[in-house]
Design an enzyme around this catalytic site. Structure first.
Site, PDB file in Angstrom:
ATOM      1  N   ARG A  46       0.859  -1.203   0.000  1.00 25.48           N
ATOM      2  CA  ARG A  46       0.000   0.000   0.000  1.00 25.48           C
ATOM      3  C   ARG A  46       0.892   1.249   0.000  1.00 25.48           C
ATOM      4  O   ARG A  46       0.540   2.279  -0.559  1.00 25.48           O
ATOM      5  CB  ARG A  46      -0.962  -0.012   1.195  1.00 25.48           C
ATOM      6  CG  ARG A  46      -1.780   1.258   1.319  1.00 25.48           C
ATOM      7  CD  ARG A  46      -3.086   1.117   2.103  1.00 25.48           C
ATOM      8  NE  ARG A  46      -3.009   0.245   3.241  1.00 25.48           N
ATOM      9  CZ  ARG A  46      -2.419   0.559   4.413  1.00 25.48           C
ATOM     10  NH1 ARG A  46      -1.849   1.728   4.578  1.00 25.48           N
ATOM     11  NH2 ARG A  46      -2.405  -0.316   5.402  1.00 25.48           N
ATOM     12  N   TYR A  98     -16.781  17.550 -14.919  1.00 30.24           N
ATOM     13  CA  TYR A  98     -17.206  16.155 -14.866  1.00 30.24           C
ATOM     14  C   TYR A  98     -18.193  15.947 -13.696  1.00 30.24           C
ATOM     15  O   TYR A  98     -17.915  16.368 -12.566  1.00 30.24           O
ATOM     16  CB  TYR A  98     -15.966  15.259 -14.726  1.00 30.24           C
ATOM     17  CG  TYR A  98     -16.318  13.826 -14.410  1.00 30.24           C
ATOM     18  CD1 TYR A  98     -17.147  13.093 -15.256  1.00 30.24           C
ATOM     19  CD2 TYR A  98     -15.836  13.203 -13.270  1.00 30.24           C
ATOM     20  CE1 TYR A  98     -17.487  11.792 -14.961  1.00 30.24           C
ATOM     21  CE2 TYR A  98     -16.163  11.893 -12.973  1.00 30.24           C
ATOM     22  CZ  TYR A  98     -17.000  11.194 -13.820  1.00 30.24           C
ATOM     23  OH  TYR A  98     -17.348   9.899 -13.517  1.00 30.24           O
ATOM     24  N   ASP A 170      -7.529  19.686 -13.479  1.00 32.02           N
ATOM     25  CA  ASP A 170      -7.878  18.382 -14.040  1.00 32.02           C
ATOM     26  C   ASP A 170      -7.498  18.442 -15.523  1.00 32.02           C
ATOM     27  O   ASP A 170      -8.152  19.135 -16.316  1.00 32.02           O
ATOM     28  CB  ASP A 170      -9.377  18.122 -13.851  1.00 32.02           C
ATOM     29  CG  ASP A 170      -9.809  16.760 -14.386  1.00 32.02           C
ATOM     30  OD1 ASP A 170      -9.103  16.210 -15.239  1.00 32.02           O
ATOM     31  OD2 ASP A 170     -10.875  16.264 -13.963  1.00 32.02           O
ATOM     32  N   LYS A 195      -8.365   7.537 -19.022  1.00 29.82           N
ATOM     33  CA  LYS A 195      -8.699   8.086 -20.328  1.00 29.82           C
ATOM     34  C   LYS A 195      -7.479   8.045 -21.266  1.00 29.82           C
ATOM     35  O   LYS A 195      -7.040   6.985 -21.636  1.00 29.82           O
ATOM     36  CB  LYS A 195      -9.269   9.490 -20.138  1.00 29.82           C
ATOM     37  CG  LYS A 195     -10.353   9.569 -19.033  1.00 29.82           C
ATOM     38  CD  LYS A 195     -11.591   8.825 -19.415  1.00 29.82           C
ATOM     39  CE  LYS A 195     -12.574   8.487 -18.307  1.00 29.82           C
ATOM     40  NZ  LYS A 195     -12.667   9.216 -17.083  1.00 29.82           N
TER      41      LYS A 195
HETATM   42  C1  LIG Z   1     -12.593  15.159 -16.683  1.00 24.63           C
HETATM   43  C2  LIG Z   1     -12.697  13.975 -15.775  1.00 24.63           C
HETATM   44  N1  LIG Z   1     -12.144  14.038 -14.548  1.00 24.63           N
HETATM   45  C3  LIG Z   1     -12.209  12.988 -13.692  1.00 24.63           C
HETATM   46  C4  LIG Z   1     -12.866  11.820 -14.014  1.00 24.63           C
HETATM   47  C5  LIG Z   1     -12.947  10.692 -13.025  1.00 24.63           C
HETATM   48  O1  LIG Z   1     -12.051   9.692 -13.333  1.00 24.63           O
HETATM   49  P1  LIG Z   1     -12.268   8.123 -13.045  1.00 24.63           P
HETATM   50  O2  LIG Z   1     -13.487   7.706 -13.808  1.00 24.63           O
HETATM   51  O3  LIG Z   1     -11.003   7.504 -13.525  1.00 24.63           O
HETATM   52  O4  LIG Z   1     -12.467   7.977 -11.572  1.00 24.63           O
HETATM   53  C6  LIG Z   1     -13.459  11.723 -15.278  1.00 24.63           C
HETATM   54  C7  LIG Z   1     -14.182  10.492 -15.665  1.00 24.63           C
HETATM   55  O5  LIG Z   1     -14.897  10.456 -16.634  1.00 24.63           O
HETATM   56  C8  LIG Z   1     -13.368  12.826 -16.178  1.00 24.63           C
HETATM   57  O6  LIG Z   1     -13.927  12.797 -17.398  1.00 24.63           O
END
Ligand SMILES: Cc1ncc(COP(=O)(O)O)c(C=O)c1O
Length: 378
Positions: A46, A98, A170, A195
């Site tokens: 961990r 998101y 992000d 992604k």
């Molecule tokens: C812009 C963005 N940030 C964060 C996330 C969250 O990521 P995860 O699905 O890997 O937890 C997503 C998921 O679609 C996203 O599109």
């Protein structure tokens, strides 16, 4: 190193025990110690794992940062950033981002006394007005999911410094190939590695990258104390994905551009959201802070009914109807009922995310086939 060489060699050292050119998957939970406290730098998985360590080094290199930390998902990485805060602290975030980030903020952390203020971060004056002496974090997404709004990272970084608040960006939609927020003054970069970094729709993972050693220590403490760490197999998959990121992103950008223009010229399409159009409100900022405009776009039909949108969404063959984005294959998505369903409808509509909005993650197939697929439906 130039960007392509960097993506291929980031974090990649031949394994010292065998010479294996690819980082081995260290599928272990613990490590044998010679005597209490006498070990090879690894105690319990961990806290440390060699495959994760290689990935974390790679993440730092590709975002021009000093430190990387990998998490079990993108939202786990976001969760770790908010755990830097204390009750009474305020966070300023975009009113278009998101849906899962909004859900985490509003449904999980608000009840612990952290206040989230949602505003139009593309407008620096509006953003400035939302700042108070309690602001500890500014959370940006640029381009935003799904409306492709662009915020000037360097301008917000100046504001954040003046306020003594952290700026976290992000960077999922742009990927490190198109944008490096640390170079523009951000304190933390966050990724849903699920992604573009992974790139093959076969892993869920998140990442944080930073320069400040004290911030790294705090986030590492949260990572090991809260335990949202990725497994070694998943770290291997993201390491492998990063090696082709530049090549994939080039094609995502080329295809995205072709499809954005094709959609815009179609008589049945009303509006296309893509930051590469010279009349997009964020075009100049995007041109300044990004190396290309990416493969994500959204659009609405002239017949702006949910029924027509639903028909389009369920009729394409190459564009698969699915959540997520950034994989080699093209996806079509209905933000209102899928990725952004957790945002109250009123709030969504107020910020321009209508029931008929359709989002595309343009993959790296042949653009002609993708256009043919859309043509049959649109
Ligand atoms: C812009 C963005 N940030 C964060 C996330 C969250 O990521 P995860 O699905 O890997 O937890 C997503 C998921 O679609 C996203 O599109």
């Amino acid at each position: 190193m130039k960007i392509g060489t960097k993506f291929i060699h980031a974090g990649a050292e031949p394994d010292p025990s065998t010479g294996a050119i690819m980082t081995p998957i260290f599928q272990t939970s613990t490590y044998v110690q010679e005597a209490p406290g006498k070990n090879k730098g690894f105690e319990y998985a961990r806290s440390q794992n060699p495959t994760r360590k290689a990935l974390e080094e790679a993440l730092a290199i590709i975002e021009n940062g000093k430190y990387g930390l990998a998490f079990s998902s993108g939202v786990a990485a976001t969760d770790a950033v908010i755990k830097l805060l204390s009750p009474g602290d305020e966070v300023i975030a975009a009113n278009d981002m998101y849906g899962g980030t909004y859900r985490l903020f509003s449904k999980v952390f608000e009840k612990f006394g952290i206040k989230f203020i949602y505003t139009d971060t593309t407008n620096i004056d509006t953003l400035q007005k939302a700042i108070s002496s309690k602001t500890k974090l500014i959370w940006l997404e640029t381009p935003t999911n799904p409306l492709m709004n662009i915020t000037d990272i360097a301008a917000v970084a100046v504001l954040a410094k003046k306020t003594n608040a952290w700026l976290c960006v992000d960077n999922t939609f742009a990927s490190p190939y198109l944008q490096n927020p640390l170079d523009l003054g951000a304190d933390i970069v966050m990724h849903s590695s699920t992604k573009y970094l992974g790139g093959h729709s076969d892993v869920i993972q998140g990442a944080l990258i930073m320069n400040d050693p004290a911030l790294r220590e705090q986030l590492y403490f949260i990572q090991k104390s809260c335990g949202a760490v990725p497994g070694p197999m998943d770290c291997f998959l993201v390491l492998r994905g990063i090696k082709t990121l530049h090549i994939r992103m080039q094609r995502h950008c080329e295809n995205g551009e072709k499809i954005a223009h094709w959609l815009r010229n179609h008589s049945n399409v009303a509006k296309v959201y893509w930051p590469g159009f010279t009349d997009h409100p964020g075009y100049n900022v995007a041109k300044k802070q990004m190396r290309g405009f990416g493969g994500m776009l959204s659009f609405t039909m002239k017949d702006d009914s949910t029924a027509i949108a639903m028909k389009v969404l369920s009729s394409t063959k190459l564009f698969s109807l699915a959540e997520s984005l950034g994989g080699v294959e093209s996806l079509i998505n209905h933000p209102a009922s899928m990725t952004h369903a957790s945002i109250p409808r009123e709030e969504r509509i107020k910020n321009g995310l209508t029931d008929s909005l359709i989002r595309l993650s343009v993959g790296i197939e042949d653009a002609g086939d993708l256009i043919e697929d859309l043509e049959k439906v649109i």
